[in-house]
Design a protein around this motif. Structure first.
Motif, PDB file in Angstrom:
ATOM      1  N   PHE A   1       0.821  -1.208   0.000  1.00 23.25           N
ATOM      2  CA  PHE A   1       0.000   0.000   0.000  1.00 23.25           C
ATOM      3  C   PHE A   1       0.854   1.257   0.000  1.00 23.25           C
ATOM      4  O   PHE A   1       0.509   2.260  -0.649  1.00 23.25           O
ATOM      5  CB  PHE A   1      -0.913  -0.014   1.228  1.00 23.25           C
ATOM      6  N   GLU A   2       1.984   1.209   0.675  1.00 22.00           N
ATOM      7  CA  GLU A   2       2.867   2.370   0.795  1.00 22.00           C
ATOM      8  C   GLU A   2       3.374   2.856  -0.562  1.00 22.00           C
ATOM      9  O   GLU A   2       3.758   4.017  -0.707  1.00 22.00           O
ATOM     10  CB  GLU A   2       4.049   2.028   1.708  1.00 22.00           C
ATOM     11  N   LYS A   3       3.333   2.008  -1.565  1.00 19.59           N
ATOM     12  CA  LYS A   3       3.841   2.352  -2.897  1.00 19.59           C
ATOM     13  C   LYS A   3       2.760   2.905  -3.824  1.00 19.59           C
ATOM     14  O   LYS A   3       3.040   3.220  -4.979  1.00 19.59           O
ATOM     15  CB  LYS A   3       4.473   1.117  -3.536  1.00 19.59           C
ATOM     16  N   THR A   4       1.531   3.033  -3.324  1.00 16.84           N
ATOM     17  CA  THR A   4       0.413   3.443  -4.178  1.00 16.84           C
ATOM     18  C   THR A   4       0.099   4.935  -4.066  1.00 16.84           C
ATOM     19  O   THR A   4       0.504   5.603  -3.108  1.00 16.84           O
ATOM     20  CB  THR A   4      -0.853   2.651  -3.802  1.00 16.84           C
ATOM     21  N   GLU A   5      -0.674   5.424  -5.046  1.00 15.44           N
ATOM     22  CA  GLU A   5      -1.133   6.808  -5.020  1.00 15.44           C
ATOM     23  C   GLU A   5      -2.130   7.032  -3.886  1.00 15.44           C
ATOM     24  O   GLU A   5      -2.183   8.118  -3.306  1.00 15.44           O
ATOM     25  CB  GLU A   5      -1.770   7.181  -6.360  1.00 15.44           C
ATOM     26  N   GLU A   6      -2.920   5.999  -3.578  1.00 15.49           N
ATOM     27  CA  GLU A   6      -3.889   6.112  -2.481  1.00 15.49           C
ATOM     28  C   GLU A   6      -3.185   6.386  -1.163  1.00 15.49           C
ATOM     29  O   GLU A   6      -3.657   7.176  -0.336  1.00 15.49           O
ATOM     30  CB  GLU A   6      -4.723   4.832  -2.371  1.00 15.49           C
ATOM     31  N   TYR A   7      -2.036   5.740  -0.967  1.00 12.37           N
ATOM     32  CA  TYR A   7      -1.258   5.972   0.260  1.00 12.37           C
ATOM     33  C   TYR A   7      -0.770   7.417   0.312  1.00 12.37           C
ATOM     34  O   TYR A   7      -0.851   8.075   1.349  1.00 12.37           O
ATOM     35  CB  TYR A   7      -0.066   5.019   0.313  1.00 12.37           C
ATOM     36  N   LYS A   8      -0.277   7.907  -0.814  1.00 19.69           N
ATOM     37  CA  LYS A   8       0.238   9.273  -0.850  1.00 19.69           C
ATOM     38  C   LYS A   8      -0.852  10.283  -0.516  1.00 19.69           C
ATOM     39  O   LYS A   8      -0.612  11.258   0.200  1.00 19.69           O
ATOM     40  CB  LYS A   8       0.837   9.562  -2.231  1.00 19.69           C
ATOM     41  N   LYS A   9      -2.059  10.050  -1.031  1.00 24.51           N
ATOM     42  CA  LYS A   9      -3.168  10.958  -0.748  1.00 24.51           C
ATOM     43  C   LYS A   9      -3.547  10.916   0.731  1.00 24.51           C
ATOM     44  O   LYS A   9      -3.799  11.943   1.354  1.00 24.51           O
ATOM     45  CB  LYS A   9      -4.366  10.591  -1.616  1.00 24.51           C
ATOM     46  N   LEU A  10      -3.617   9.699   1.285  1.00 22.95           N
ATOM     47  CA  LEU A  10      -3.958   9.545   2.697  1.00 22.95           C
ATOM     48  C   LEU A  10      -2.887  10.183   3.576  1.00 22.95           C
ATOM     49  O   LEU A  10      -3.201  10.879   4.551  1.00 22.95           O
ATOM     50  CB  LEU A  10      -4.100   8.062   3.024  1.00 22.95           C
ATOM     51  N   TYR A  11      -1.629   9.961   3.234  1.00 20.77           N
ATOM     52  CA  TYR A  11      -0.512  10.534   3.997  1.00 20.77           C
ATOM     53  C   TYR A  11      -0.607  12.068   4.000  1.00 20.77           C
ATOM     54  O   TYR A  11      -0.459  12.712   5.046  1.00 20.77           O
ATOM     55  CB  TYR A  11       0.804  10.083   3.394  1.00 20.77           C
TER      56      TYR A  11
ATOM     57  N   ASP B   1       6.305  12.513  10.770  1.00 23.20           N
ATOM     58  CA  ASP B   1       6.347  11.513   9.703  1.00 23.20           C
ATOM     59  C   ASP B   1       6.266  10.092  10.228  1.00 23.20           C
ATOM     60  O   ASP B   1       5.529   9.254   9.687  1.00 23.20           O
ATOM     61  CB  ASP B   1       7.631  11.693   8.868  1.00 23.20           C
ATOM     62  N   GLU B   2       7.006   9.789  11.277  1.00 22.54           N
ATOM     63  CA  GLU B   2       7.014   8.432  11.808  1.00 22.54           C
ATOM     64  C   GLU B   2       5.668   8.067  12.421  1.00 22.54           C
ATOM     65  O   GLU B   2       5.204   6.938  12.302  1.00 22.54           O
ATOM     66  CB  GLU B   2       8.134   8.282  12.852  1.00 22.54           C
ATOM     67  N   PHE B   3       5.030   9.039  13.086  1.00 18.84           N
ATOM     68  CA  PHE B   3       3.719   8.776  13.667  1.00 18.84           C
ATOM     69  C   PHE B   3       2.708   8.469  12.574  1.00 18.84           C
ATOM     70  O   PHE B   3       1.912   7.520  12.686  1.00 18.84           O
ATOM     71  CB  PHE B   3       3.228   9.973  14.487  1.00 18.84           C
ATOM     72  N   ILE B   4       2.703   9.272  11.508  1.00 20.91           N
ATOM     73  CA  ILE B   4       1.742   9.080  10.420  1.00 20.91           C
ATOM     74  C   ILE B   4       1.941   7.717   9.769  1.00 20.91           C
ATOM     75  O   ILE B   4       0.980   6.985   9.520  1.00 20.91           O
ATOM     76  CB  ILE B   4       1.879  10.202   9.371  1.00 20.91           C
ATOM     77  N   LYS B   5       3.180   7.353   9.508  1.00 24.22           N
ATOM     78  CA  LYS B   5       3.470   6.059   8.896  1.00 24.22           C
ATOM     79  C   LYS B   5       3.014   4.916   9.798  1.00 24.22           C
ATOM     80  O   LYS B   5       2.402   3.943   9.331  1.00 24.22           O
ATOM     81  CB  LYS B   5       4.968   5.936   8.606  1.00 24.22           C
ATOM     82  N   SER B   6       3.287   5.032  11.087  1.00 22.40           N
ATOM     83  CA  SER B   6       2.878   4.005  12.041  1.00 22.40           C
ATOM     84  C   SER B   6       1.358   3.925  12.131  1.00 22.40           C
ATOM     85  O   SER B   6       0.783   2.828  12.199  1.00 22.40           O
ATOM     86  CB  SER B   6       3.473   4.313  13.420  1.00 22.40           C
ATOM     87  N   PHE B   7       0.702   5.087  12.121  1.00 21.10           N
ATOM     88  CA  PHE B   7      -0.749   5.145  12.193  1.00 21.10           C
ATOM     89  C   PHE B   7      -1.394   4.432  11.008  1.00 21.10           C
ATOM     90  O   PHE B   7      -2.295   3.602  11.161  1.00 21.10           O
ATOM     91  CB  PHE B   7      -1.200   6.601  12.245  1.00 21.10           C
ATOM     92  N   ILE B   8      -0.921   4.742   9.803  1.00 21.68           N
ATOM     93  CA  ILE B   8      -1.476   4.111   8.598  1.00 21.68           C
ATOM     94  C   ILE B   8      -1.196   2.618   8.608  1.00 21.68           C
ATOM     95  O   ILE B   8      -2.042   1.814   8.217  1.00 21.68           O
ATOM     96  CB  ILE B   8      -0.897   4.766   7.324  1.00 21.68           C
ATOM     97  N   SER B   9      -0.017   2.228   9.078  1.00 17.40           N
ATOM     98  CA  SER B   9       0.322   0.812   9.158  1.00 17.40           C
ATOM     99  C   SER B   9      -0.639   0.074  10.080  1.00 17.40           C
ATOM    100  O   SER B   9      -1.113  -1.027   9.761  1.00 17.40           O
ATOM    101  CB  SER B   9       1.763   0.649   9.656  1.00 17.40           C
ATOM    102  N   ASP B  10      -0.962   0.674  11.219  1.00 13.35           N
ATOM    103  CA  ASP B  10      -1.873   0.047  12.184  1.00 13.35           C
ATOM    104  C   ASP B  10      -3.275  -0.125  11.608  1.00 13.35           C
ATOM    105  O   ASP B  10      -3.957  -1.115  11.887  1.00 13.35           O
ATOM    106  CB  ASP B  10      -1.950   0.883  13.469  1.00 13.35           C
ATOM    107  N   PHE B  11      -3.731   0.862  10.815  1.00 16.29           N
ATOM    108  CA  PHE B  11      -5.094   0.844  10.286  1.00 16.29           C
ATOM    109  C   PHE B  11      -5.143   0.503   8.795  1.00 16.29           C
ATOM    110  O   PHE B  11      -6.124   0.817   8.122  1.00 16.29           O
ATOM    111  CB  PHE B  11      -5.755   2.207  10.531  1.00 16.29           C
TER     112      PHE B  11
END
Length: 221
Positions: free
Chosen positions: A178-188, A200-210
């Protein structure tokens, strides 16, 4: 998506300040799959109420912020809503405080029997087995086993069964793709706009959890 993100962010924020009225564990929706009833860590009715906010039930308690419990069933290869319930408090003849669940289904779908949930696309999470860890927030408690059901416009595509450890590994693999997709970039970028959560680390961890909540299909074997 903004509403869902805002809700989760609010819950996380209030959780830090220990506000019990928001971080209370939630009553889950229910689903019958292969003849057995499971709790759901997903809410397939939410896209409907996001599009029809005037129909949304009022919050009945801090343990039920969405105002209802939806009852679903996989019939054939389709996802159906079979009932909606809410808790109603009352006092019995002896003055004891009681609560019962009553159906509110016909208030929202008066002319229909079972309703095909053709507006939902995503992965349904069905935790079951023994509770591994209780967390007093949303659906954060973890269990020994999980079913994951991939749904596309109400059509049941695929089911996967995982142990707790396998589920954690799957989420990691799902996030890596998912991290490599455009959807991830938009969500980030959307999360980055929030002043309190721009680390940055919090956001990445947050998306990973959910990640399962933000991906609509299985991205990896």
């Amino acid at each position: 998506m903004k509403k869902t993100l805002s809700l989760i962010l609010i819950i996380l924020t209030i959780g830090i300040t220990r506000a019990e009225s928001i971080i209370t564990a939630q009553y889950p929706d229910k689903i019958i799959y292969e003849g057995k009833e499971f709790n759901l860590n997903s809410n397939p009715l939410e896209p409907y109420f996001d599009k029809n906010p005037e129909n949304r039930p009022e919050m009945t308690s801090t343990a039920l912020w969405r105002g209802y419990v939806g009852h679903f069933e996989i019939i054939g290869n389709e996802l159906f809503l079979t009932d909606m319930k809410k808790p109603v408090s009352y006092t019995d003849d002896d003055g004891n405080y009681k609560r019962k669940w009553v159906s509110i289904y016909k208030m929202y779908f008066p002319r229909q029997g079972k309703v095909r949930i053709d507006w939902f696309t995503g992965i349904l999470i069905l935790p079951h087995g023994k509770m591994v860890e209780y967390v007093h927030m949303g659906y954060a408690s973890t269990y020994s086993k999980y079913w994951l059901l991939e749904i596309e416009n109400g059509i049941f595509n695929e089911a996967r069964k995982y142990t707790n450890k396998e589920f954690v590994k799957f989420k990691k693999r799902q996030f890596e793709v998912f991290e490599k997709t455009e959807e991830y970039k938009k969500l980030y970028a959307e999360l980055k706009e929030n002043d309190e959560y721009n680390d940055d680390e919090f956001i990445k961890s947050f998306i990973s959890d959910f990640v399962i909540n933000y991906t609509t299909k299985f991205l990896t074997e």
